[in-house]
Design an enzyme around this catalytic site. Structure first.
Site, PDB file in Angstrom:
ATOM      1  CG  ASP A  93      -1.032  -5.080 -13.835  1.00  0.00           C
ATOM      2  OD1 ASP A  93      -0.383  -5.910 -14.485  1.00  0.00           O
ATOM      3  OD2 ASP A  93      -0.595  -4.560 -12.793  1.00  0.00           O
ATOM      4  CG  ASP A 267      -6.476  -3.925  -7.974  1.00  0.00           C
ATOM      5  OD1 ASP A 267      -5.237  -3.944  -7.801  1.00  0.00           O
ATOM      6  OD2 ASP A 267      -7.032  -3.079  -8.699  1.00  0.00           O
ATOM      7  CB  CYS A 307     -10.425 -15.018   9.800  1.00  0.00           C
ATOM      8  SG  CYS A 307      -9.227 -14.254  10.926  1.00  0.00           S
ATOM      9  CB  CYS A 310     -10.153 -13.829  14.732  1.00  0.00           C
ATOM     10  SG  CYS A 310      -9.469 -12.266  14.107  1.00  0.00           S
TER      11      CYS A 310
END
Length: 373
Positions: A93, A267, A307, A310
């Site tokens: 940014d 984002d 993931c 998990c």
């Protein structure tokens, strides 16, 4: 040009679209969510972990890196990619968001913005040209023009004055940028919540022919319906053959709404921030893992998620980690939340490919709790 966008498919249902962005450090499939690495790191994550999660591009913050460790040092290290050991695309940014977020520490002038450091109170000045110089030193694939994001609500006259100044700053950024072969530059559409100003801003920026275009100044506290209305009005003024980026959104519903209105990139710090506070996004809504009801819950955070977190840990264990202030707890929830959003965007891309975006959106909203049955 460093940035090339290819439009692969437009939805038959809405403004959603599939595309790919070619950058010097790889190809990005869109629509995409970008994890935020403000200070040259996505908090608690290593680059290899981010790759495992499916991150295609990350965002870093020009203002914060300028203050510490300094863009000159990063340039000496070989640029931001080498400094942080990340070989995929990076977007930086401009420092413009700090014009919004550090209201009490800055003064806006036509030439640029005078800041007082939030770290030690020292004075600093960032102009459009200085912002470009800093980002050139960082070596990001995609740079952003310096702009002002106005607060919600703001009066029409001030919003108009700010938008026109942002347009002048964009022209100065474009004129000062001389590394088009290695770094792209996006213009940022401003104009608050006034449609005539949004239209004027978009058309002025498109005439400057940037590498892509961002819609800024949304998700700053306004009602969701208002954000969607302004976004739906604005995106048709942006060219189809350039990437479109909605700045600062990261909740599942806002990502769906953005994609539905033709956005390619988004984002937000939200998934990592709430993870560090013990909140997980799951297919059945949010789980606040610190709650007592999870003390003996040996199920994963999300039974539908594959993931690392998990597949290996229970809610009870993660709750225990938070209760005893173990770092692993926030790392595990961060891994899960980032994976959840990156997987969500992958599923959204598939739904566009198969022309069932609305069906997937409705199904997700019902399970997540956005739609009450």
């Amino acid at each position: 040009m460093a940035i090339r966008f290819e439009l692969l498919k437009e939805s038959n249902e809405c403004m959603a679209r599939l595309g790919k962005i070619e950058t010097p450090h790889g190809t990005i499939e869109t629509p995409i969510f970008m994890p935020v690495g403000t200070r040259a790191t996505v908090k608690a994550m290593t680059p290899d972990e981010l790759k495992y999660l499916g991150a295609q591009i990350i965002l870093s913050n020009t203002y914060h890196l300028y203050l510490k460790p300094g863009h000159d040092l990063i340039e000496k290290a070989g640029g931001l990619h080498k400094f942080m050991n990340w070989d995929r695309p990076i977007l930086t940014d401009s420092g413009g968001f700090q014009v919004f977020s550090l209201t009490d520490l800055r003064k806006i002038h036509e030439e640029g913005v005078e800041f007082r450091s939030h770290i030690d109170g020292s004075k600093h000045f960032i102009s459009p040209e200085i912002s470009i110089d800093i980002q050139n030193s960082l070596g990001s694939d995609i740079m952003m023009c310096f702009d002002e994001c106005v607060a919600y609500p703001s009066e029409y006259e001030y919003t108009k004055e700010s938008m026109e100044r942002t347009t002048r700053w964009a022209a100065r950024c474009r004129d000062h940028h001389h590394k088009w072969d290695t770094q792209g530059l996006f213009g940022i559409v401003q104009g608050g919540f006034f449609k005539d100003l949004r239209k004027e801003s978009a058309k002025s920026l498109v005439d400057m022919d940037f590498s892509g275009y961002a819609v800024g100044g949304l998700s700053v506290g306004e009602p969701k319906d208002l954000m969607c209305d302004i976004l739906e009005y604005t995106t048709p003024f942006l060219p189809k053959d350039k990437p479109r980026y909605l700045m600062g959104v990261g909740s599942p519903d806002f990502l769906f709404e953005a994609v539905e209105r033709g956005i390619d990139m988004a984002d937000c710090v939200l998934p990592t921030r709430i993870a560090r506070n013990g909140t997980a996004m799951t297919s059945n809504g949010k789980v606040i893992i610190k709650n007592a009801k999870y003390a003996d819950d040996f199920n994963p955070l999300d039974s539908e998620c594959d993931c690392y977190t998990c597949k290996n840990y229970s809610r009870a264990y993660i709750r225990h980690l938070f209760n005893v202030n173990e770092i692993l707890g926030l790392r595990l929830t961060t891994i899960h939340n980032l994976y959840f959003l990156l997987k969500l965007m992958e599923n959204i891309r598939q739904s566009i490919r198969e022309d069932n975006f609305y069906k997937y959106k409705e199904s997700f909203y019902k399970k997540y709790g956005y739609i009450k049955e």
